[in-house]
Design a protein around this motif. Structure first.
Motif, PDB file in Angstrom:
ATOM      1  N   HIS A  50       0.846  -1.199   0.000  1.00 53.71           N
ATOM      2  CA  HIS A  50       0.000   0.000   0.000  1.00 53.71           C
ATOM      3  C   HIS A  50       0.875   1.240   0.000  1.00 53.71           C
ATOM      4  CE1 HIS A  50      -3.180   2.752   1.027  1.00 53.71           C
ATOM      5  NE2 HIS A  50      -2.590   3.088   2.167  1.00 53.71           N
ATOM      6  N   GLY A  51       0.459   2.250  -0.754  1.00 53.05           N
ATOM      7  CA  GLY A  51       1.139   3.547  -0.705  1.00 53.05           C
ATOM      8  C   GLY A  51       2.288   3.646  -1.687  1.00 53.05           C
ATOM      9  N   PRO A  52       2.972   4.803  -1.646  1.00 51.25           N
ATOM     10  CA  PRO A  52       4.077   5.020  -2.590  1.00 51.25           C
ATOM     11  C   PRO A  52       5.266   4.134  -2.272  1.00 51.25           C
ATOM     12  CG  PRO A  52       3.985   6.809  -0.990  1.00 51.25           C
ATOM     13  CD  PRO A  52       2.819   5.912  -0.691  1.00 51.25           C
ATOM     14  N   GLY A  53       6.249   4.152  -3.141  1.00 54.24           N
ATOM     15  CA  GLY A  53       7.462   3.346  -2.935  1.00 54.24           C
ATOM     16  C   GLY A  53       8.681   4.238  -2.806  1.00 54.24           C
ATOM     17  N   ALA A  54       9.841   3.695  -3.181  1.00 48.66           N
ATOM     18  CA  ALA A  54      11.109   4.409  -2.990  1.00 48.66           C
ATOM     19  C   ALA A  54      11.244   5.625  -3.904  1.00 48.66           C
ATOM     20  CB  ALA A  54      12.266   3.448  -3.241  1.00 48.66           C
ATOM     21  N   GLU A  55      10.346   5.750  -4.907  1.00 50.29           N
ATOM     22  CA  GLU A  55      10.445   6.912  -5.806  1.00 50.29           C
ATOM     23  C   GLU A  55      10.353   8.228  -5.042  1.00 50.29           C
ATOM     24  OE1 GLU A  55       7.965   4.746  -5.788  1.00 50.29           O
ATOM     25  OE2 GLU A  55       6.118   5.884  -5.427  1.00 50.29           O
ATOM     26  N   VAL A  56       9.723   8.205  -3.871  1.00 48.51           N
ATOM     27  CA  VAL A  56       9.609   9.403  -3.024  1.00 48.51           C
ATOM     28  C   VAL A  56      11.001   9.978  -2.729  1.00 48.51           C
ATOM     29  CG1 VAL A  56       8.973  10.124  -0.670  1.00 48.51           C
ATOM     30  CG2 VAL A  56       7.436   8.653  -1.980  1.00 48.51           C
ATOM     31  N   PRO A 113      -0.910  18.046   9.157  1.00 52.08           N
ATOM     32  CA  PRO A 113      -0.022  18.349   8.026  1.00 52.08           C
ATOM     33  C   PRO A 113       0.310  19.842   7.910  1.00 52.08           C
ATOM     34  CG  PRO A 113      -1.712  16.796   7.338  1.00 52.08           C
ATOM     35  CD  PRO A 113      -2.037  17.176   8.756  1.00 52.08           C
ATOM     36  N   GLU A 114      -0.671  20.727   8.118  1.00 48.56           N
ATOM     37  CA  GLU A 114      -0.415  22.171   7.960  1.00 48.56           C
ATOM     38  C   GLU A 114       0.620  22.659   8.970  1.00 48.56           C
ATOM     39  OE1 GLU A 114      -3.603  20.952   8.757  1.00 48.56           O
ATOM     40  OE2 GLU A 114      -3.783  20.535   6.601  1.00 48.56           O
ATOM     41  N   ARG A 115       0.566  22.108  10.178  1.00 45.86           N
ATOM     42  CA  ARG A 115       1.522  22.509  11.209  1.00 45.86           C
ATOM     43  C   ARG A 115       2.925  22.002  10.843  1.00 45.86           C
ATOM     44  NH1 ARG A 115       3.854  25.724  13.867  1.00 45.86           N
ATOM     45  NH2 ARG A 115       4.736  25.213  15.870  1.00 45.86           N
ATOM     46  N   TRP A 116       2.988  20.766  10.291  1.00 46.17           N
ATOM     47  CA  TRP A 116       4.281  20.248   9.832  1.00 46.17           C
ATOM     48  C   TRP A 116       4.878  21.157   8.768  1.00 46.17           C
ATOM     49  CZ3 TRP A 116       7.736  17.499  11.998  1.00 46.17           C
ATOM     50  CH2 TRP A 116       7.406  16.424  12.834  1.00 46.17           C
ATOM     51  N   LEU A 117       4.016  21.658   7.852  1.00 45.05           N
ATOM     52  CA  LEU A 117       4.510  22.562   6.810  1.00 45.05           C
ATOM     53  C   LEU A 117       5.222  23.745   7.438  1.00 45.05           C
ATOM     54  CD1 LEU A 117       1.488  22.861   4.305  1.00 45.05           C
ATOM     55  CD2 LEU A 117       3.618  21.639   3.977  1.00 45.05           C
ATOM     56  N   ASP A 163       7.101  19.462  -0.179  1.00 41.72           N
ATOM     57  CA  ASP A 163       6.416  19.097  -1.427  1.00 41.72           C
ATOM     58  C   ASP A 163       5.040  18.520  -1.137  1.00 41.72           C
ATOM     59  OD1 ASP A 163       8.887  19.665  -2.441  1.00 41.72           O
ATOM     60  OD2 ASP A 163       9.515  17.575  -2.512  1.00 41.72           O
ATOM     61  N   THR A 164       4.993  17.569  -0.205  1.00 37.69           N
ATOM     62  CA  THR A 164       3.701  16.978   0.149  1.00 37.69           C
ATOM     63  C   THR A 164       3.640  16.766   1.656  1.00 37.69           C
ATOM     64  OG1 THR A 164       4.574  14.760  -0.166  1.00 37.69           O
ATOM     65  CG2 THR A 164       3.319  15.666  -1.992  1.00 37.69           C
ATOM     66  N   ALA A 165       2.498  17.057   2.208  1.00 36.71           N
ATOM     67  CA  ALA A 165       2.232  16.756   3.624  1.00 36.71           C
ATOM     68  C   ALA A 165       0.761  16.358   3.642  1.00 36.71           C
ATOM     69  CB  ALA A 165       2.482  17.976   4.503  1.00 36.71           C
ATOM     70  N   LYS A 191      -9.151   1.789   9.564  1.00 38.75           N
ATOM     71  CA  LYS A 191      -9.478   3.075   8.937  1.00 38.75           C
ATOM     72  C   LYS A 191      -8.396   4.133   9.103  1.00 38.75           C
ATOM     73  CE  LYS A 191     -13.449   1.453   7.815  1.00 38.75           C
ATOM     74  NZ  LYS A 191     -13.332   0.683   6.582  1.00 38.75           N
ATOM     75  N   VAL A 192      -7.414   3.898   9.963  1.00 38.27           N
ATOM     76  CA  VAL A 192      -6.405   4.934  10.219  1.00 38.27           C
ATOM     77  C   VAL A 192      -5.460   5.041   9.025  1.00 38.27           C
ATOM     78  CG1 VAL A 192      -4.499   5.648  11.721  1.00 38.27           C
ATOM     79  CG2 VAL A 192      -6.537   4.582  12.710  1.00 38.27           C
ATOM     80  N   GLY A 193      -5.326   6.264   8.519  1.00 37.81           N
ATOM     81  CA  GLY A 193      -4.446   6.492   7.376  1.00 37.81           C
ATOM     82  C   GLY A 193      -2.993   6.663   7.812  1.00 37.81           C
ATOM     83  N   THR A 194      -2.188   7.188   6.908  1.00 41.10           N
ATOM     84  CA  THR A 194      -0.756   7.402   7.177  1.00 41.10           C
ATOM     85  C   THR A 194      -0.378   8.819   6.772  1.00 41.10           C
ATOM     86  OG1 THR A 194      -0.418   5.097   6.494  1.00 41.10           O
ATOM     87  CG2 THR A 194       1.550   6.447   6.799  1.00 41.10           C
ATOM     88  N   LEU A 195       0.243   9.541   7.692  1.00 45.67           N
ATOM     89  CA  LEU A 195       0.784  10.861   7.359  1.00 45.67           C
ATOM     90  C   LEU A 195       2.100  10.653   6.609  1.00 45.67           C
ATOM     91  CD1 LEU A 195       0.787  14.012   7.839  1.00 45.67           C
ATOM     92  CD2 LEU A 195       2.185  13.520   9.842  1.00 45.67           C
ATOM     93  N   VAL A 196       2.182  11.201   5.401  1.00 41.35           N
ATOM     94  CA  VAL A 196       3.423  11.082   4.619  1.00 41.35           C
ATOM     95  C   VAL A 196       3.875  12.492   4.249  1.00 41.35           C
ATOM     96  CG1 VAL A 196       4.538  10.108   2.569  1.00 41.35           C
ATOM     97  CG2 VAL A 196       2.658   8.876   3.641  1.00 41.35           C
ATOM     98  N   ILE A 197       5.106  12.798   4.580  1.00 38.33           N
ATOM     99  CA  ILE A 197       5.633  14.144   4.326  1.00 38.33           C
ATOM    100  C   ILE A 197       6.921  14.047   3.524  1.00 38.33           C
ATOM    101  CG2 ILE A 197       6.582  16.226   5.421  1.00 38.33           C
ATOM    102  CD1 ILE A 197       4.508  15.971   7.541  1.00 38.33           C
TER     103      ILE A 197
END
Ligand SMILES: C[S@@+](CC[C@H](N)C(=O)[O-])C[C@H]1O[C@@H](n2cnc3c(N)ncnc32)[C@H](O)[C@@H]1O
Length: 223
Positions: free
Chosen positions: A38-44, A183-187, A198-200, A211-217
């Motif tokens: 699930h989710g992105p890979g090493a391309e991040v 996420p906005e506070r992390w920004l 780039d992304t938060a 149901k719990v998602g994942t914060l990815v920054i």
């Protein structure tokens, strides 16, 4: 051993080994989330062959072994000997350099420049960003990537939070500190420490009962 170290040694006993292959049949892969396949890979991490890549809180080494397989110089740091022993056993010969150290101390004492520094539910989550981000900034080359993932903050519970690591029945859980923000506070925090974000975002959980998602920054050192 500090209480935090004891906690992570205990955590290691409970954490199951990564599967031998993922759904695509690959022996190494990158997983930013708490869900398999699930989710992105090493391309991040925008890894190019020969890049210098550091994992903060690499655990049993599944992700950093994949970084090595992509041709990068792969360095993993973890505060838990048990986690590192499991990593050494499973990924022996993969070319990963493992260090037993607290992330903050490693970054403070290192003189290396990294092209990418990342943390998957790792030391970035468990270290005060006010202490960690200045040393990450110093060790990242200008334009280098800082990426991390963790569970999203619970609404209203921001800043330093208690994280419980359960033990056997009859024993109190062990406690470590973690830092949670929207996420906005992390920004804003990243911007204040010289990073362009780039992304938060919170990635939704895959279909299923959880149901719990994942914060990815993903951020870059700006200067
Ligand atoms: C929840 S586990 C995640 C491990 C791994 N990144 C993964 O995704 O499987 C957190 C890891 O971070 C390590 N850790 C926690 N705080 C740390 C610190 N300050 N410095 C280095 N490692 C740390 C723990 O020992 C543990 O291996």
């Amino acid at each position: 051993m500090t209480n935090t170290n004891v906690a992570w040694e205990n955590y290691s006993k409970q954490k199951p080994e990564r599967r031998l292959t993922n759904a695509a049949g690959e022996r190494t892969w990158f997983n930013w989330t708490q869900y398999a396949d699930h989710g992105p890979g090493a391309e991040v991490l925008a890894i190019t062959p020969g890049a210098n890549v550091l994992a903060l809180g690499c655990g049993k080494g599944g992700n950093i072994a994949h970084v090595a397989a992509l041709g990068a110089r792969a360095v993993g740091v973890d505060v838990s000997r048990a986690q590192l022993s499991a990593a050494e056993e499973r990924w022996n010969g993969s070319g990963v350099a493992l260090h037993h150290a607290d992330a903050l101390r490693f970054l403070t004492e290192s003189s290396e420049q990294f092209d990418a520094i990342y943390s998957v539910f790792g030391a970035v989550w468990f270290t005060d960003p006010g202490d960690l981000l200045p040393v990450v900034h110093r060790r990242l080359r200008p334009g280098g990537v800082l990426a991390f993932s963790q569970r999203p903050a619970i609404e209203g519970c921001y800043g330093c939070q208690a994280s419980y690591i359960n033990r056997s029945e009859g024993e109190d859980p062990l406690v470590v500190k973690r830092w949670d923000y929207e996420p906005e506070r992390w920004l804003a925090i990243l911007h204040d420490h010289g990073f362009t974000t780039d992304t938060a975002r919170v990635l939704a959980a895959p279909p299923g009962p959880r149901k719990v998602g994942t914060l990815v920054i993903t951020a870059h050192r700006s200067g």
